[in-house]
Design a protein around this motif. Structure first.
Motif, PDB file in Angstrom:
ATOM      1  N   PRO A  66      13.016 -18.595  25.236  1.00  0.00           N
ATOM      2  CA  PRO A  66      13.728 -19.143  26.396  1.00  0.00           C
ATOM      3  C   PRO A  66      12.775 -19.745  27.437  1.00  0.00           C
ATOM      4  CG  PRO A  66      13.706 -16.745  26.480  1.00  0.00           C
ATOM      5  CD  PRO A  66      13.101 -17.133  25.164  1.00  0.00           C
ATOM      6  N   GLU A  67      13.182 -20.847  28.012  1.00  0.00           N
ATOM      7  CA  GLU A  67      12.384 -21.482  29.067  1.00  0.00           C
ATOM      8  C   GLU A  67      12.333 -20.553  30.286  1.00  0.00           C
ATOM      9  OE1 GLU A  67      12.408 -25.471  31.855  1.00  0.00           O
ATOM     10  OE2 GLU A  67      13.600 -25.476  30.017  1.00  0.00           O
ATOM     11  N   GLY A  68      11.127 -20.375  30.823  1.00  0.00           N
ATOM     12  CA  GLY A  68      10.930 -19.474  31.963  1.00  0.00           C
ATOM     13  C   GLY A  68      10.857 -18.017  31.558  1.00  0.00           C
ATOM     14  N   VAL A  78       2.257  -9.398  19.868  1.00  0.00           N
ATOM     15  CA  VAL A  78       2.127 -10.606  20.680  1.00  0.00           C
ATOM     16  C   VAL A  78       3.444 -10.901  21.395  1.00  0.00           C
ATOM     17  CG1 VAL A  78       2.729 -12.220  18.831  1.00  0.00           C
ATOM     18  CG2 VAL A  78       1.231 -12.985  20.633  1.00  0.00           C
ATOM     19  N   VAL A  79       3.313 -11.463  22.596  1.00  0.00           N
ATOM     20  CA  VAL A  79       4.473 -11.953  23.340  1.00  0.00           C
ATOM     21  C   VAL A  79       4.256 -13.452  23.528  1.00  0.00           C
ATOM     22  CG1 VAL A  79       3.450 -11.277  25.574  1.00  0.00           C
ATOM     23  CG2 VAL A  79       5.883 -11.749  25.437  1.00  0.00           C
ATOM     24  N   VAL A  80       5.269 -14.235  23.187  1.00  0.00           N
ATOM     25  CA  VAL A  80       5.210 -15.694  23.334  1.00  0.00           C
ATOM     26  C   VAL A  80       6.117 -16.080  24.488  1.00  0.00           C
ATOM     27  CG1 VAL A  80       5.638 -17.922  22.223  1.00  0.00           C
ATOM     28  CG2 VAL A  80       4.738 -16.020  20.870  1.00  0.00           C
ATOM     29  N   THR A  81       5.597 -16.913  25.387  1.00  0.00           N
ATOM     30  CA  THR A  81       6.369 -17.348  26.538  1.00  0.00           C
ATOM     31  C   THR A  81       6.487 -18.871  26.564  1.00  0.00           C
ATOM     32  OG1 THR A  81       4.463 -17.522  28.032  1.00  0.00           O
ATOM     33  CG2 THR A  81       5.545 -15.368  27.883  1.00  0.00           C
ATOM     34  N   GLN A  82       7.481 -19.345  27.320  1.00  0.00           N
ATOM     35  CA  GLN A  82       7.658 -20.772  27.559  1.00  0.00           C
ATOM     36  C   GLN A  82       7.828 -20.944  29.078  1.00  0.00           C
ATOM     37  OE1 GLN A  82      10.287 -24.580  26.061  1.00  0.00           O
ATOM     38  NE2 GLN A  82      11.127 -22.583  25.627  1.00  0.00           N
ATOM     39  N   PRO A  83       6.694 -21.012  29.805  1.00  0.00           N
ATOM     40  CA  PRO A  83       6.768 -21.098  31.264  1.00  0.00           C
ATOM     41  C   PRO A  83       7.556 -22.317  31.756  1.00  0.00           C
ATOM     42  CG  PRO A  83       4.516 -20.706  30.543  1.00  0.00           C
ATOM     43  CD  PRO A  83       5.321 -20.972  29.323  1.00  0.00           C
ATOM     44  N   THR A  84       7.329 -23.472  31.137  1.00  0.00           N
ATOM     45  CA  THR A  84       8.082 -24.683  31.445  1.00  0.00           C
ATOM     46  C   THR A  84       8.498 -25.317  30.121  1.00  0.00           C
ATOM     47  OG1 THR A  84       6.094 -26.057  31.518  1.00  0.00           O
ATOM     48  CG2 THR A  84       6.827 -25.107  33.600  1.00  0.00           C
ATOM     49  N   ALA A  85       9.443 -26.195  30.153  1.00  0.00           N
ATOM     50  CA  ALA A  85       9.969 -26.815  28.928  1.00  0.00           C
ATOM     51  C   ALA A  85       8.849 -27.402  28.068  1.00  0.00           C
ATOM     52  CB  ALA A  85      10.979 -27.892  29.293  1.00  0.00           C
ATOM     53  N   GLY A  86       8.765 -26.937  26.825  1.00  0.00           N
ATOM     54  CA  GLY A  86       7.798 -27.461  25.865  1.00  0.00           C
ATOM     55  C   GLY A  86       6.395 -26.903  25.978  1.00  0.00           C
ATOM     56  N   GLU A  87       6.129 -26.010  26.943  1.00  0.00           N
ATOM     57  CA  GLU A  87       4.811 -25.385  27.111  1.00  0.00           C
ATOM     58  C   GLU A  87       4.901 -23.942  26.612  1.00  0.00           C
ATOM     59  OE1 GLU A  87       1.620 -24.276  30.644  1.00  0.00           O
ATOM     60  OE2 GLU A  87       3.700 -24.663  31.170  1.00  0.00           O
ATOM     61  N   PHE A  88       4.085 -23.592  25.614  1.00  0.00           N
ATOM     62  CA  PHE A  88       4.146 -22.256  25.021  1.00  0.00           C
ATOM     63  C   PHE A  88       2.815 -21.549  25.194  1.00  0.00           C
ATOM     64  CE2 PHE A  88       7.355 -24.814  23.033  1.00  0.00           C
ATOM     65  CZ  PHE A  88       8.468 -23.988  23.068  1.00  0.00           C
ATOM     66  N   LYS A  89       2.874 -20.270  25.557  1.00  0.00           N
ATOM     67  CA  LYS A  89       1.695 -19.431  25.753  1.00  0.00           C
ATOM     68  C   LYS A  89       1.925 -18.137  24.973  1.00  0.00           C
ATOM     69  CE  LYS A  89      -0.022 -21.870  29.338  1.00  0.00           C
ATOM     70  NZ  LYS A  89      -1.075 -21.718  30.285  1.00  0.00           N
ATOM     71  N   LEU A 109       8.665 -12.538  34.246  1.00  0.00           N
ATOM     72  CA  LEU A 109       7.709 -11.431  34.231  1.00  0.00           C
ATOM     73  C   LEU A 109       7.740 -10.683  32.902  1.00  0.00           C
ATOM     74  CD1 LEU A 109       8.447  -9.993  37.777  1.00  0.00           C
ATOM     75  CD2 LEU A 109       6.435 -11.316  37.095  1.00  0.00           C
ATOM     76  N   ILE A 110       6.557 -10.280  32.461  1.00  0.00           N
ATOM     77  CA  ILE A 110       6.389  -9.434  31.275  1.00  0.00           C
ATOM     78  C   ILE A 110       6.128  -8.035  31.824  1.00  0.00           C
ATOM     79  CG2 ILE A 110       5.019  -9.006  29.208  1.00  0.00           C
ATOM     80  CD1 ILE A 110       4.098 -12.027  29.500  1.00  0.00           C
ATOM     81  N   THR A 111       6.906  -7.046  31.389  1.00  0.00           N
ATOM     82  CA  THR A 111       6.838  -5.716  31.991  1.00  0.00           C
ATOM     83  C   THR A 111       6.385  -4.643  31.008  1.00  0.00           C
ATOM     84  OG1 THR A 111       8.608  -6.328  33.506  1.00  0.00           O
ATOM     85  CG2 THR A 111       8.174  -3.982  33.268  1.00  0.00           C
ATOM     86  N   CYS A 112       5.505  -3.757  31.510  1.00  0.00           N
ATOM     87  CA  CYS A 112       5.077  -2.574  30.759  1.00  0.00           C
ATOM     88  C   CYS A 112       5.904  -1.393  31.263  1.00  0.00           C
ATOM     89  CB  CYS A 112       3.593  -2.306  30.974  1.00  0.00           C
ATOM     90  SG  CYS A 112       3.019  -0.818  30.118  1.00  0.00           S
ATOM     91  N   VAL A 121       4.535 -14.866  33.081  1.00  0.00           N
ATOM     92  CA  VAL A 121       4.730 -15.551  31.798  1.00  0.00           C
ATOM     93  C   VAL A 121       3.888 -16.821  31.740  1.00  0.00           C
ATOM     94  CG1 VAL A 121       7.063 -14.643  31.409  1.00  0.00           C
ATOM     95  CG2 VAL A 121       6.774 -16.860  32.539  1.00  0.00           C
ATOM     96  N   THR A 122       3.461 -17.327  32.895  1.00  0.00           N
ATOM     97  CA  THR A 122       2.694 -18.565  32.959  1.00  0.00           C
ATOM     98  C   THR A 122       1.252 -18.405  32.508  1.00  0.00           C
ATOM     99  OG1 THR A 122       4.080 -19.304  34.777  1.00  0.00           O
ATOM    100  CG2 THR A 122       1.976 -20.434  34.506  1.00  0.00           C
ATOM    101  N   ASP A 123       0.599 -17.319  32.971  1.00  0.00           N
ATOM    102  CA  ASP A 123      -0.823 -17.156  32.645  1.00  0.00           C
ATOM    103  C   ASP A 123      -1.232 -15.728  32.301  1.00  0.00           C
ATOM    104  OD1 ASP A 123      -0.703 -15.966  35.143  1.00  0.00           O
ATOM    105  OD2 ASP A 123      -1.993 -17.446  36.127  1.00  0.00           O
ATOM    106  N   GLY A 124      -0.292 -14.792  32.249  1.00  0.00           N
ATOM    107  CA  GLY A 124      -0.596 -13.405  31.893  1.00  0.00           C
ATOM    108  C   GLY A 124      -1.225 -12.601  33.009  1.00  0.00           C
ATOM    109  N   SER A 125      -1.353 -13.192  34.203  1.00  0.00           N
ATOM    110  CA  SER A 125      -2.000 -12.497  35.319  1.00  0.00           C
ATOM    111  C   SER A 125      -1.114 -11.377  35.864  1.00  0.00           C
ATOM    112  CB  SER A 125      -2.323 -13.484  36.440  1.00  0.00           C
ATOM    113  OG  SER A 125      -1.127 -14.027  36.974  1.00  0.00           O
TER     114      SER A 125
END
Length: 150
Positions: A66-68, A78-89, A109-112, A121-125
């Motif tokens: 999902p976007e965002g 592994v967790v795969v994110t899509q911070p903005t449309a078409g950008e995958f991290k 947000l990715i939560t522990c 989700v954008t940079d893992g910070s």
């Protein structure tokens, strides 16, 4: 006949026996706790994944992320994110705080679950501690609509 041969063999004291049994119980408990097959509700079944290249394991189609937000693949850690449309991290699911596994991606947000650390989700910070460092980046390849683990 010597007096040594007439002495009884030393008996195991109750304290030694209880300590040994307690140690066996602790070892069994730790072994059971370490061998978890628990899967996140966000994890993907391999039958949903796109076919991958010879270089890595197929994770998903781009439309599965999902976007965002993102999706956790527990079997591949592994967790795969899509911070903005078409950008995958992608990031490791291992929280740097105490090596627990993140288990959800929601509202960017990715939560522990262990202590509530949250990561972008954008940079893992780190967005919320107690973790003091971000998630480790993982390598993925996006080819067409297929995402593979590099």
């Amino acid at each position: 006949m010597s007096s040594e041969s007439l002495q009884p063999a030393p008996a195991i004291c109750r304290r030694t026996l209880l300590a040994a049994l307690g140690g066996v119980g602790i070892a069994a408990t730790l072994t059971a706790c370490g061998a978890s097959d628990d899967k996140s509700s966000d994890s993907s079944d391999s039958s949903d994944a796109a076919s991958g290249s010879a270089g890595g394991a197929a994770l998903a189609k781009t439309t599965d992320i999902p976007e965002g937000g993102g999706k956790i693949f527990a079997d591949q850690s592994v967790v795969v994110t899509q911070p903005t449309a078409g950008e995958f991290k992608a990031y490791s699911t291992v929280c740097p705080h105490q090596k627990q596994r993140v288990n959800s991606v929601d509202n960017g947000l990715i939560t522990c679950p262990a202590h509530g650390s949250q990561f972008s989700v954008t940079d893992g910070s780190v967005k919320k501690g107690p973790a003091t460092s971000g998630l480790t980046a993982a390598k993925i390849t996006v080819s067409g609509d297929s995402i593979t683990l590099a």
